[in-house]
Design a protein around this motif. Structure first.
Motif, PDB file in Angstrom:
ATOM      1  N   THR A 141     -57.171  -0.855 -68.984  1.00 51.21           N
ATOM      2  CA  THR A 141     -56.719  -2.024 -68.335  1.00 51.21           C
ATOM      3  C   THR A 141     -56.545  -1.971 -66.779  1.00 51.21           C
ATOM      4  OG1 THR A 141     -55.272  -2.105 -70.401  1.00 51.21           O
ATOM      5  CG2 THR A 141     -54.685  -3.607 -68.458  1.00 51.21           C
ATOM      6  N   ARG A 142     -57.174  -2.945 -66.185  1.00 46.44           N
ATOM      7  CA  ARG A 142     -57.281  -3.178 -65.044  1.00 46.44           C
ATOM      8  C   ARG A 142     -55.921  -3.698 -64.316  1.00 46.44           C
ATOM      9  NH1 ARG A 142     -60.329   0.492 -65.462  1.00 46.44           N
ATOM     10  NH2 ARG A 142     -62.525   0.689 -64.990  1.00 46.44           N
ATOM     11  N   ALA A 143     -55.775  -3.445 -62.981  1.00 43.28           N
ATOM     12  CA  ALA A 143     -54.678  -4.072 -62.187  1.00 43.28           C
ATOM     13  C   ALA A 143     -54.856  -5.528 -61.966  1.00 43.28           C
ATOM     14  CB  ALA A 143     -54.352  -3.221 -61.028  1.00 43.28           C
ATOM     15  N   SER A 144     -53.946  -6.541 -62.055  1.00 44.92           N
ATOM     16  CA  SER A 144     -53.960  -7.648 -62.039  1.00 44.92           C
ATOM     17  C   SER A 144     -54.252  -7.797 -60.199  1.00 44.92           C
ATOM     18  CB  SER A 144     -52.799  -8.521 -62.266  1.00 44.92           C
ATOM     19  OG  SER A 144     -53.131  -8.614 -63.742  1.00 44.92           O
ATOM     20  N   GLU A 145     -55.080  -8.828 -59.684  1.00 46.19           N
ATOM     21  CA  GLU A 145     -55.380  -9.035 -58.445  1.00 46.19           C
ATOM     22  C   GLU A 145     -54.812 -10.205 -57.909  1.00 46.19           C
ATOM     23  OE1 GLU A 145     -59.278  -7.262 -57.061  1.00 46.19           O
ATOM     24  OE2 GLU A 145     -59.351  -6.275 -59.084  1.00 46.19           O
ATOM     25  N   ASN A 146     -54.233 -10.215 -56.747  1.00 45.30           N
ATOM     26  CA  ASN A 146     -53.736 -11.467 -55.974  1.00 45.30           C
ATOM     27  C   ASN A 146     -53.258 -11.218 -54.868  1.00 45.30           C
ATOM     28  OD1 ASN A 146     -52.098 -13.855 -55.243  1.00 45.30           O
ATOM     29  ND2 ASN A 146     -52.718 -14.744 -57.224  1.00 45.30           N
ATOM     30  N   ARG A 147     -54.049 -11.414 -53.628  1.00 45.23           N
ATOM     31  CA  ARG A 147     -53.179 -11.087 -52.302  1.00 45.23           C
ATOM     32  C   ARG A 147     -51.890 -11.519 -52.113  1.00 45.23           C
ATOM     33  NH1 ARG A 147     -57.506  -8.950 -49.448  1.00 45.23           N
ATOM     34  NH2 ARG A 147     -59.520  -9.431 -49.968  1.00 45.23           N
ATOM     35  N   ASP A 152     -60.447  -4.104 -60.477  1.00 46.84           N
ATOM     36  CA  ASP A 152     -62.026  -4.389 -61.205  1.00 46.84           C
ATOM     37  C   ASP A 152     -63.177  -3.955 -60.337  1.00 46.84           C
ATOM     38  OD1 ASP A 152     -62.848  -5.897 -63.476  1.00 46.84           O
ATOM     39  OD2 ASP A 152     -63.897  -7.228 -62.075  1.00 46.84           O
ATOM     40  N   ASP A 191     -49.899  -6.635 -66.750  1.00 48.70           N
ATOM     41  CA  ASP A 191     -51.203  -5.514 -66.644  1.00 48.70           C
ATOM     42  C   ASP A 191     -50.507  -4.065 -66.959  1.00 48.70           C
ATOM     43  OD1 ASP A 191     -49.856  -6.245 -64.131  1.00 48.70           O
ATOM     44  OD2 ASP A 191     -51.466  -5.423 -63.243  1.00 48.70           O
ATOM     45  N   ARG A 234     -54.305  -6.035 -52.558  1.00 47.47           N
ATOM     46  CA  ARG A 234     -54.869  -7.043 -53.611  1.00 47.47           C
ATOM     47  C   ARG A 234     -54.131  -6.817 -54.777  1.00 47.47           C
ATOM     48  NH1 ARG A 234     -61.382  -7.122 -53.140  1.00 47.47           N
ATOM     49  NH2 ARG A 234     -60.967  -8.007 -55.160  1.00 47.47           N
TER      50      ARG A 234
END
Lengths: 300, 300
Positions: free
Chosen positions: B151-157, B190, B169, B217
């Motif tokens: 499972t990838r880490a969720s990304e949002n600056r 990702d 996540d 991120r």
């Protein structure tokens, strides 16, 4: 029929709920609006929801909502609530309601502190009924003003498409404007791809083809988005789910937005650029608008 | 002192809370464990939390936790709860507790249906006390086994670094393994950059330099991560927050993990590759471990 007033009172036990409270609410079949603060829904956003349009005491696009909920539960590893159970609880709750919103909320339930989910989760389900928001009567024909948001959409391939409870990006994006003339904001991914509106899906009409953002890394795949793609295909309109950029939107013949409550909203203006809603494929838009608000329970 | 047993009983009103319930809980200063299901914390994960180690009836790194909470509130536009209020409520709750966990949970409170936050939010604060998890006594010296998560880490600056409630996540990553020999899982973005553990921050020791992932991120910037960087600088150790890849981890002299409850965990094994914890800078690790569990209230 559950009393909304009584439940508002119950909710007030723990804080100033005020007018934010739903009209009616049912949790795991019980007439209460309260959950333990250690529910994983609140701790981690560990759950899913559906926002269902109610017309004439029945839900619109009910089977699509159930299908998306099941897809989301599968992705998160949460046992799927049975359609029979949800229907049994929803029927008396929305009975007699000419128009309204039914929010179905599923969490993984309680569990120990820490991210690790319990091996045998006991999901919690809440059904909340709200009044239907009021929009200007001419927005369906005249179209709406839309802006771009600065807040980017959260990206995660495992979570893209489903309607999970991790929605802080939508919240921050929606907090960017208060101008009542602006009906919706468009959100981009960090790489500049358009994802959709804060609470809606976006469609772009090239004049011959219907395009909508590919939601493989961010966004929610709406029930009316699926309905639109299906009806368009039935009308022989070519559809593409693809990488769309603001430049593509600038070059479009027209734009429209969809969600379960609004059905279809043509875009009249986007960040100072005007679009003529008259150029949209109205045969399709009318079919979507009608189907989106046709309510019926499945035959038992 | 609040009775844990009484509150467990209160929680049981709405469902099978069982052993998942905290020992003690206080919501907005009231002895209850219940919140309305339409709180924005549950609807959208619209809030923040802190996980504080309790030793000898006092919190560890309290001012760092408050500072991060304030940073998060600022980012989300939620009014910051006053330190005085939180301290006043926490003191009697953790008094007499030799060891434990205090979870501080802040939500934007209730609000109407829809993402748009209320103009004047009335945040809800919950303080929950849990027992301290038990880890093998030799894990601090012998080190632990760690794996990579799919499972990838969720990304949002806009959300990176703060400890907000959108943690699906981490939940999905933590659900990937049940082997009790594996203590933690590492999550990537990702694009393949390492973010850290599901519940911890990662440090890499090159032999001369301390590296830790840049959290611009994705990920949570932990209180003990900040403590480690500060103590390392004080000891004259060069530190870098940077883009780390699995290849960098393979080439490292050693790895260790930090969080508020564990303090410091050396890594002995990562996905089949062995590391010698003896090669880590133990002067630093000891200083971090000691500081991370030194509890004291600020002088009033």
């Amino acid at each position: 029929m559950v009393s909304g007033t009584a439940l508002r009172g119950a909710g007030a036990v723990v804080g100033a709920a005020g007018e934010a409270a739903p009209l009616r609410v049912l949790i795991d079949g019980v007439q209460t609006g309260l959950v333990p603060v250690w529910d994983r829904g609140i701790g981690y956003g560990d759950g899913l929801f559906e926002t269902v349009l109610i017309r004439n005491g029945a839900p619109c696009q009910w089977s699509r909502h159930l299908a998306r909920l099941a897809l989301g539960c599968g992705r998160l590893g949460i046992p799927v609530p049975s359609a029979r159970c949800l229907e049994g609880e929803a029927r008396p709750l929305i009975e007699g309601l000419d128009a309204g919103v039914l929010k179905v909320l599923i969490t993984r339930g309680t569990g120990g502190r820490g991210y690790r989910p319990p091996a045998q989760p006991q999901p919690r389900r809440a059904l909340l009924v709200y009044p239907l928001p009021v929009w200007p009567p001419d927005c369906y024909t005249r179209g709406l003003s839309v802006r771009y948001c600065l807040t980017r959409a959260s990206e995660n391939r495992s979570l893209a498409g489903i309607k999970h409870l991790n929605r802080l990006d939508n919240v921050l994006a929606r907090a960017e404007w208060t101008d009542p003339e602006i009906a919706e904001g468009l959100m981009l991914r960090d790489d500049g791809q358009v994802v959709g509106g804060t609470m809606s899906n976006l469609f772009l009409w090239t004049g011959t083809t219907l395009d909508t953002p590919l939601l493989d890394r961010a966004g929610i795949a709406g029930t009316v988005r699926a309905l639109t793609l299906e009806l368009a295909a039935g009308l022989g309109i070519a559809c593409r789910e693809r990488d769309l950029r603001p430049a593509d939107l600038n070059a479009a013949r027209g734009l429209f937005l969809t969600n379960a409550l609004i059905g279809v909203w043509p875009v009249r203006r986007l960040d100072g650029r005007d679009y003529d809603p008259g150029l949209l494929p109205w045969g399709l838009l009318k079919a979507v608008a009608q189907a989106a608000q046709t309510a019926e329970w499945p035959t038992p």
